[in-house]
Scaffold this motif. Structure first.
Motif, short mmCIF file in Angstrom:
data_model
loop_
_atom_site.label_atom_id
_atom_site.label_comp_id
_atom_site.label_asym_id
_atom_site.label_seq_id
_atom_site.Cartn_x
_atom_site.Cartn_y
_atom_site.Cartn_z
N TYR A 44 41.54 -0.67 3.33
CA TYR A 44 41.77 0.74 3.63
C TYR A 44 40.82 1.20 4.71
CZ TYR A 44 44.29 0.20 -0.70
OH TYR A 44 45.15 -0.26 -1.65
N GLN A 45 41.39 1.89 5.71
CA GLN A 45 40.54 2.44 6.76
C GLN A 45 40.66 3.95 6.77
OE1 GLN A 45 41.39 1.53 10.92
NE2 GLN A 45 39.20 1.56 11.38
N ARG A 46 39.52 4.60 6.80
CA ARG A 46 39.55 6.07 6.70
C ARG A 46 40.03 6.73 7.98
NH1 ARG A 46 33.25 6.48 5.32
NH2 ARG A 46 33.76 4.50 4.36
N GLN A 47 40.59 7.91 7.77
CA GLN A 47 41.03 8.77 8.87
C GLN A 47 40.27 10.08 8.69
OE1 GLN A 47 45.31 8.81 8.06
NE2 GLN A 47 45.59 7.02 9.37
N ASN A 48 39.60 10.53 9.76
CA ASN A 48 38.74 11.71 9.64
C ASN A 48 39.19 12.86 10.53
OD1 ASN A 48 37.10 9.27 8.85
ND2 ASN A 48 35.62 10.86 8.36
N ASP A 49 38.91 14.05 10.05
CA ASP A 49 39.14 15.27 10.82
C ASP A 49 38.06 15.34 11.91
OD1 ASP A 49 40.44 18.31 10.25
OD2 ASP A 49 38.55 18.25 11.36
N THR A 50 38.46 15.67 13.14
CA THR A 50 37.47 15.65 14.23
C THR A 50 36.51 16.84 14.16
OG1 THR A 50 39.07 16.77 15.67
CG2 THR A 50 38.87 14.38 15.91
N GLY A 57 42.33 10.94 4.87
CA GLY A 57 43.27 9.95 4.34
C GLY A 57 42.82 8.54 4.71
N PHE A 58 43.68 7.59 4.35
CA PHE A 58 43.40 6.19 4.65
C PHE A 58 44.66 5.50 5.14
CE2 PHE A 58 40.15 7.29 1.59
CZ PHE A 58 39.03 6.61 2.04
N GLU A 59 44.47 4.52 6.02
CA GLU A 59 45.60 3.65 6.35
C GLU A 59 45.44 2.36 5.56
OE1 GLU A 59 46.16 2.53 10.50
OE2 GLU A 59 47.97 1.39 10.01
N ALA A 112 48.49 6.15 4.45
CA ALA A 112 49.42 5.77 5.51
C ALA A 112 49.78 4.30 5.34
CB ALA A 112 48.78 6.01 6.88
N VAL A 113 51.08 4.02 5.41
CA VAL A 113 51.57 2.66 5.20
C VAL A 113 52.41 2.23 6.40
CG1 VAL A 113 52.98 1.17 3.69
CG2 VAL A 113 51.60 3.01 2.69
N ARG A 142 51.94 12.96 0.04
CA ARG A 142 50.72 12.18 0.32
C ARG A 142 51.01 10.86 1.00
NH1 ARG A 142 47.48 11.47 -4.94
NH2 ARG A 142 46.16 10.30 -3.49
N LEU A 143 52.27 10.50 1.08
CA LEU A 143 52.64 9.23 1.72
C LEU A 143 53.06 9.46 3.15
CD1 LEU A 143 53.29 6.17 1.63
CD2 LEU A 143 55.54 6.78 0.72
N GLU A 144 52.46 8.69 4.05
CA GLU A 144 52.83 8.76 5.45
C GLU A 144 53.27 7.38 5.90
OE1 GLU A 144 50.81 11.40 8.48
OE2 GLU A 144 49.84 9.49 8.87
N ILE A 145 54.49 7.30 6.40
CA ILE A 145 55.01 6.01 6.84
C ILE A 145 54.81 5.89 8.35
CG2 ILE A 145 57.18 4.74 7.18
CD1 ILE A 145 57.93 5.52 4.35
N GLU A 146 54.16 4.79 8.76
CA GLU A 146 53.90 4.57 10.19
C GLU A 146 54.94 3.63 10.75
OE1 GLU A 146 49.94 3.33 11.10
OE2 GLU A 146 49.03 5.08 10.13
N ILE A 147 55.62 4.08 11.78
CA ILE A 147 56.58 3.20 12.45
C ILE A 147 56.21 3.08 13.92
CG2 ILE A 147 58.44 3.77 10.83
CD1 ILE A 147 59.67 5.46 13.09
#
Ligand code: C2E
Ligand code: MG
Ligand code: MG
Ligand code: MG
Length: 288
Positions: A44-50, A57-59, A112-113, A142-147
Motif C-alpha cells: 500500500y502506498q499512501r496518497q496525501n493532500d498537498t 488514501g492508499f493505492e 485505489a485499485v 471508498r473504492l477508486e478504480i484506476e484505469i
C-alpha cells in the motif's frame, strides 16, 4: 540468456528470443501456482493532500514473492498475466483483497485499485465489483478504480459504458499514468473521470525542465476547468510538492511521503494511532 553457438550459420530464429519466450511461459505457469500458494501480496502506498499533508488514501500495488526468484515486479508479471488471460483471476484476487483490507480499517480512507484494460472491457466487471463490495462491506465511495489510457482507446464506446456502470455503483474512477499515452483534451472531456493521476515521468522535471513544468501546469489548468481533481505520482522531493501545491494540485503520491509497504506498515495510519499521518516518512526517505 542463451549463448548463440550458431553465429556463423544462417539462422532464422533468435535463440535469445526463444529464451525470453520460455521464461515468460515459465512465469505464466508459476503465477497460477503462486496465487494458490499465497505468494501474492498487496502493498500500500499512501496518497496525501498537498495542503494539509494528511493521508487521504492508499493505492494497492501487487507484489509477487517468488520462492526462488525473490520479489518479482508487477512491471514484469502483469504484462504476462494480461497476455495469458490470467489477469482476470489475478485481478479478481486483487479486488477482493484490497476491498477486504480497506473495510477492516478504522478510518474511512480511500483505496485505489489498478484494473487492467481486459478487466475493464470484461462485461462481468461491474457485477463482480458489486458482489465484492457487498461481501466486504466496503462502502462504494471508498473504492477508486484506476484505469489507463490503453483501456479506453481500444473500444472507446464500451469503455465509456463500463465506466458508467461502475460509477452507478458509487465507485470512483481515476485515469492513471496521464500524459504517457494518447489521452487528449477530448478524452478527458468525454469520460466522467473522478480524478486524473499525472504520470511520474513528468514530476521529476517540474523543477528542472521547462517542458515538464509546462505539461504539468497545463494539465492542472485543464483539469481545473473540467472540475476534475489531480493527483501527481512519483513525488520524491519537497520541491516537487511545493511546485505542485502552488499550481493547484490537490494530492500527491510518492517516495516523499512513503514507498509502497506491506500491510503492517500502514497499521497505525489506518487505525488512527499514528498521530503524525501528515509528516513525510523519514524512514522511507532514508532508503532513497
Ligand atoms: P502505477 O499504477 O502507475 O503505480 C505507481 C508505480 O509508481 C508503483 O510501481 C510505485 O511503486 C511507483 N512509485 C510511486 N511513487 C514513486 C516515486 O516517488 N518514485 C518512483 N521512482 N516510483 C514511484 P509498482 O508498484 O512497481 O507498480 C508498477 C505498475 O504495475 C503500476 O503502475 C501498475 O500499472 C501495475 N500494477 C501494480 N499492481 C497492479 C495490480 O494489482 N493490477 C494491475 N492491473 N496492475 C498493477
Ligand atoms: Mg495505479
Ligand atoms: Mg500510475
Ligand atoms: Mg505507472
Amino acid at each position: 540468456r542463451a549463448k548463440s553457438t550458431v553465429s556463423n550459420t544462417i539462422c532464422f530464429y533468435d535463440p535469445s528470443m526463444d529464451q525470453a519466450a520460455r521464461e515468460r511461459n515459465a512465469l505464466a505457469i508459476e503465477m497460477r501456482e503462486g496465487l494458490k500458494r499465497g505468494e501474492f501480496e498487496l502493498y500500500y502506498q499512501r496518497q496525501n493532500d498537498t495542503v494539509s499533508r494528511e493521508v487521504v488514501g492508499f493505492e494497492a500495488l501487487l507484489r509477487w514473492l517468488h520462492p526462488q526468484r525473490g520479489m518479482v515486479s508487477p512491471v514484469e508479471f502483469i504484462p504476462i498475466a494480461e497476455k495469458t488471460g490470467f489477469i482476470f483471476e489475478l485481478g479478481e484476487w486483487v479486488m477482493r483483497a484490497a476491498c477486504a483490507e480497506a473495510a477492516s480499517w478504522k478510518r474511512p480512507l480511500r483505496i485505489a485499485v489498478n484494473v487492467a484494460p481486459q478487466q475493464l472491457t470484461d462485461p462481468r466487471l461491474p457485477g463482480l465489483v458489486h458482489e465484492i463490495l457487498l461481501e466486504s462491506g466496503l462502502s462504494a465511495a471508498r473504492l477508486e478504480i484506476e484505469i489507463t489510457e490503453s483501456s479506453i482507446i481500444s473500444d472507446h464506446q464500451y469503455a465509456l459504458h463500463a465506466i458508467r456502470q461502475l460509477k452507478k455503483l458509487g465507485v470512483k474512477v481515476a485515469m492513471d499514468d496521464y500524459g504517457t499515452g494518447y489521452s487528449s483534451l477530448s478524452t478527458l472531456q468525454s469520460f466522467p473521470f473522478d480524478k486524473i493521476k499525472i504520470d511520474r515521468a513528468f514530476i521529476d522535471g517540474v523543477v528542472t525542465s521547462k517542458q515538464s513544468a509546462a505539461i504539468v501546469r497545463s494539465t492542472l489548468i485543464l483539469a481545473a476547468s473540467l472540475d476534475i481533481p489531480v493527483l501527481a505520482e512519483g513525488v520524491e522531493r519537497e520541491e516537487h510538492m511545493e511546485f505542485l501545491r502552488n499550481e493547484g494540485c490537490l494530492q500527491v503520491q510518492g517516495f516523499l511521503f512513503g514507498k509502497p509497504t506491506p500491510r503492517s506498515g500502514i497499521e497505525d495510519i489506518v487505525n488512527g494511532t499514528d498521530g503524525a499521518a501528515g509528516e513525510p516518512d523519514a524512514e522511507a526517505n532514508a532508503e532513497l
